[in-house]
Design an enzyme around this catalytic site. Structure first.
Site, PDB file in Angstrom:
ATOM      1  N   GLU A  79      -6.060  11.592   9.057  1.00  0.00           N
ATOM      2  CA  GLU A  79      -6.756  10.946   7.931  1.00  0.00           C
ATOM      3  C   GLU A  79      -7.545   9.722   8.379  1.00  0.00           C
ATOM      4  OE1 GLU A  79      -3.428  11.939   4.524  1.00  0.00           O
ATOM      5  OE2 GLU A  79      -4.136   9.899   4.817  1.00  0.00           O
ATOM      6  N   CYS A 125     -10.683   2.721   8.074  1.00  0.00           N
ATOM      7  CA  CYS A 125      -9.247   2.662   8.359  1.00  0.00           C
ATOM      8  C   CYS A 125      -8.926   3.890   9.218  1.00  0.00           C
ATOM      9  CB  CYS A 125      -8.463   2.667   7.057  1.00  0.00           C
ATOM     10  SG  CYS A 125      -6.685   2.726   7.311  1.00  0.00           S
ATOM     11  N   CYS A 163       3.677  10.024  12.291  1.00  0.00           N
ATOM     12  CA  CYS A 163       4.059   8.674  12.711  1.00  0.00           C
ATOM     13  C   CYS A 163       5.528   8.676  13.138  1.00  0.00           C
ATOM     14  CB  CYS A 163       3.849   7.697  11.559  1.00  0.00           C
ATOM     15  SG  CYS A 163       4.244   6.006  12.019  1.00  0.00           S
ATOM     16  N   CYS A 210       8.929   4.786   8.186  1.00  0.00           N
ATOM     17  CA  CYS A 210       9.211   3.853   7.079  1.00  0.00           C
ATOM     18  C   CYS A 210       9.668   4.686   5.894  1.00  0.00           C
ATOM     19  CB  CYS A 210       7.956   3.061   6.708  1.00  0.00           C
ATOM     20  SG  CYS A 210       7.351   2.019   8.028  1.00  0.00           S
ATOM     21  N   CYS A 221       7.100   5.698   3.071  1.00  0.00           N
ATOM     22  CA  CYS A 221       5.762   6.153   3.445  1.00  0.00           C
ATOM     23  C   CYS A 221       5.674   7.672   3.565  1.00  0.00           C
ATOM     24  CB  CYS A 221       5.386   5.504   4.772  1.00  0.00           C
ATOM     25  SG  CYS A 221       3.908   6.192   5.514  1.00  0.00           S
ATOM     26  N   GLU A 278       1.650   4.464  14.596  1.00  0.00           N
ATOM     27  CA  GLU A 278       1.890   3.105  15.078  1.00  0.00           C
ATOM     28  C   GLU A 278       0.954   2.895  16.277  1.00  0.00           C
ATOM     29  OE1 GLU A 278       3.533   0.094  14.635  1.00  0.00           O
ATOM     30  OE2 GLU A 278       2.439  -0.292  16.486  1.00  0.00           O
ATOM     31  N   SER A 307       3.288  -5.663   9.990  1.00  0.00           N
ATOM     32  CA  SER A 307       3.904  -5.103   8.781  1.00  0.00           C
ATOM     33  C   SER A 307       5.352  -5.558   8.741  1.00  0.00           C
ATOM     34  CB  SER A 307       3.837  -3.576   8.818  1.00  0.00           C
ATOM     35  OG  SER A 307       2.494  -3.173   8.823  1.00  0.00           O
ATOM     36  N   HIS A 367       7.432  -6.542   5.705  1.00  0.00           N
ATOM     37  CA  HIS A 367       8.069  -5.815   4.592  1.00  0.00           C
ATOM     38  C   HIS A 367       9.472  -6.300   4.205  1.00  0.00           C
ATOM     39  CE1 HIS A 367       4.613  -3.410   5.052  1.00  0.00           C
ATOM     40  NE2 HIS A 367       5.076  -2.538   5.896  1.00  0.00           N
ATOM     41  N   CYS A 371      -1.476   5.845   3.322  1.00  0.00           N
ATOM     42  CA  CYS A 371      -1.562   6.626   4.549  1.00  0.00           C
ATOM     43  C   CYS A 371      -0.726   7.903   4.465  1.00  0.00           C
ATOM     44  CB  CYS A 371      -1.179   5.792   5.759  1.00  0.00           C
ATOM     45  SG  CYS A 371       0.457   5.098   5.685  1.00  0.00           S
TER      46      CYS A 371
HETATM   47  S1  SF4 Z   1       3.879   2.867   6.832  1.00  0.00           S
HETATM   48 FE1  SF4 Z   1       2.690   3.061   8.733  1.00  0.00          FE
HETATM   49  S2  SF4 Z   1       4.216   2.677  10.317  1.00  0.00           S
HETATM   50 FE2  SF4 Z   1       5.377   3.157   8.481  1.00  0.00          FE
HETATM   51  S3  SF4 Z   1       5.742   5.384   8.624  1.00  0.00           S
HETATM   52 FE3  SF4 Z   1       3.861   5.046   7.429  1.00  0.00          FE
HETATM   53  S4  SF4 Z   1       2.211   5.251   8.939  1.00  0.00           S
HETATM   54 FE4  SF4 Z   1       4.128   4.892  10.071  1.00  0.00          FE
END
Ligand code: SF4
Length: 367
Positions: free
Chosen positions: A108, A121, A128, A132, A135, A182, A236, A238, A355
């Site tokens: 993407e 972006c 990934c 997270c 996500c 990442e 990031s 969080h 994302c």
């Molecule tokens: S927020 Fe970013 S770092 Fe975390 S799982 Fe999604 S893509 Fe990966």
């Protein structure tokens, strides 16, 4: 040998072994490849001009190269590895591209127009590894790293779109490495790509307009500081407690927040570039007064700005988007402690711009 533009070259063999992606090469690497084939160094300059200025789609269009060299390039190299699979436009103008690699991997890329600014972006990996909990990309794990050429190609696809819509002189002005993946876990390819995005002969985007966003790999943050390029760094964060951060970002288990902040201090001291802290607001999870106090202390120590991102819910995941009152109250607590904190609008929500969401929806639909 004279260039020979009129005669079509043989078509590339789709079953050919791995080809060299020219968009991932630095000039000296291209020169070395050419030298191995008895070609003079100035051919590299010509090829880079065709790639980045003329943006040709086929080697046969490189009319000032000899027919033999074009045939060799066609046989062993590629200009493009990602095809546009889908394109979605949001009501706010955000444009999301879903790109498909030769191995059918889905990537993407998002174009975010805003006034004079055109930001892309970019994804650094397919899927990934970080996982997270909140996500879409994190739920499916890592498929593979993207090559430097594939990272650069995403920016070029968006620059093509910008020029198509805003005119041939319109510029891609900003880059954020905030798509899937990442970036610092794909360090070598990331740095190679960023050098190309930054180079005058490449996409010529100032280092100060390029942001690398990471969940935090201290060793790589220190390495990035040593690259002698002034990229922006976004961490990031969080969560401000190790236990909560580990719960939200299990991949970060081995890295304590204090260790991360140390690496960020080093980055700030070495490059002079301010750090931005990214903090996703999750309703009922990381928005207490203690969280605000902890975040304010960290931001003040780092002299960092804070971007608060109201969570975009992902179907199947248990996290919720906080209301605007709760979000503003959290921001107010930070500001009251002297922190420059902004709530970022979630652009492109209607086209699943968080994302990984479009990729995930496409995979679930069996495309
Ligand atoms: S927020 Fe970013 S770092 Fe975390 S799982 Fe999604 S893509 Fe990966």
């Amino acid at each position: 040998m004279q260039p020979d533009a009129g005669i079509p070259l043989p078509q590339p063999d789709p079953n050919a072994p791995q080809r060299l992606h020219l968009l991932g090469l630095q000039p000296d690497e291209l020169q070395a490849w050419l030298a191995d084939r008895g070609q003079p160094a100035y051919r590299a300059r010509q090829i880079l001009h065709w790639l980045y200025e003329q943006r040709v789609a086929r080697f046969e269009q490189m009319t000032n190269l000899s027919r033999d060299l074009r045939a060799e390039l066609q046989h062993t190299c590629r200009i493009a590895a990602l095809e546009i699979e889908a394109e979605r436009t949001s009501d706010d103008g955000t444009r999301k591209l879903l790109l498909r690699g030769r191995d059918r991997a889905l990537v993407e890329t998002v174009w975010i127009p805003s006034g004079q600014r055109n930001t892309v972006c970019i994804s650094s990996q397919v899927g990934c590894p970080v996982g997270c909990r909140f996500c879409a990309s994190g739920t499916d794990g890592l498929e593979r790293n993207l090559g430097a050429g594939e990272i650069v190609e995403q920016a070029l696809h968006v620059r093509d779109l910008i020029r198509r819509e805003q005119g041939p002189d319109a510029r891609l002005t900003n880059v954020v490495m905030m798509g899937m993946g990442e970036p610092l876990a794909n360090y070598r390819n990331l740095i190679a790509a960023l050098r190309i995005l930054n180079a005058e002969w490449g996409l010529h985007i100032g280092a100060r307009r390029i942001t690398v966003s990471t969940v935090g790999l201290p060793k790589q943050i220190r390495a990035l500081a040593g690259e002698a390029l002034q990229f922006n760094l976004a961490l990031s964060l969080h969560a401000v407690r190790d236990d909560l951060r580990t719960e939200l970002i299990p991949w970060g288990r081995g890295v304590r927040i204090a260790e991360l902040l140390d690496a960020c201090q080093h980055y700030f001291r070495t490059t002079g570039r301010e750090i931005t802290l990214e903090y996703v607001l999750l309703a009922g999870v990381n928005m207490t007064s203690q969280d605000a106090e902890g975040l304010a202390t960290i931001a003040r120590n780092l002299r960092a700005n804070v971007n608060l991102l109201r969570y975009n819910p992902v179907s199947g995941l248990p996290y919720e988007r906080p209301g605007s009152n709760a979000s503003f109250a959290f921001q107010k607590q930070l500001r009251a402690r002297g922190v420059n904190a902004h709530i970022r609008t979630s652009r492109g929500r209607d086209v699943a711009a968080a994302c990984g969401q479009l990729r995930r929806a496409t995979r679930q639909a069996g495309a």
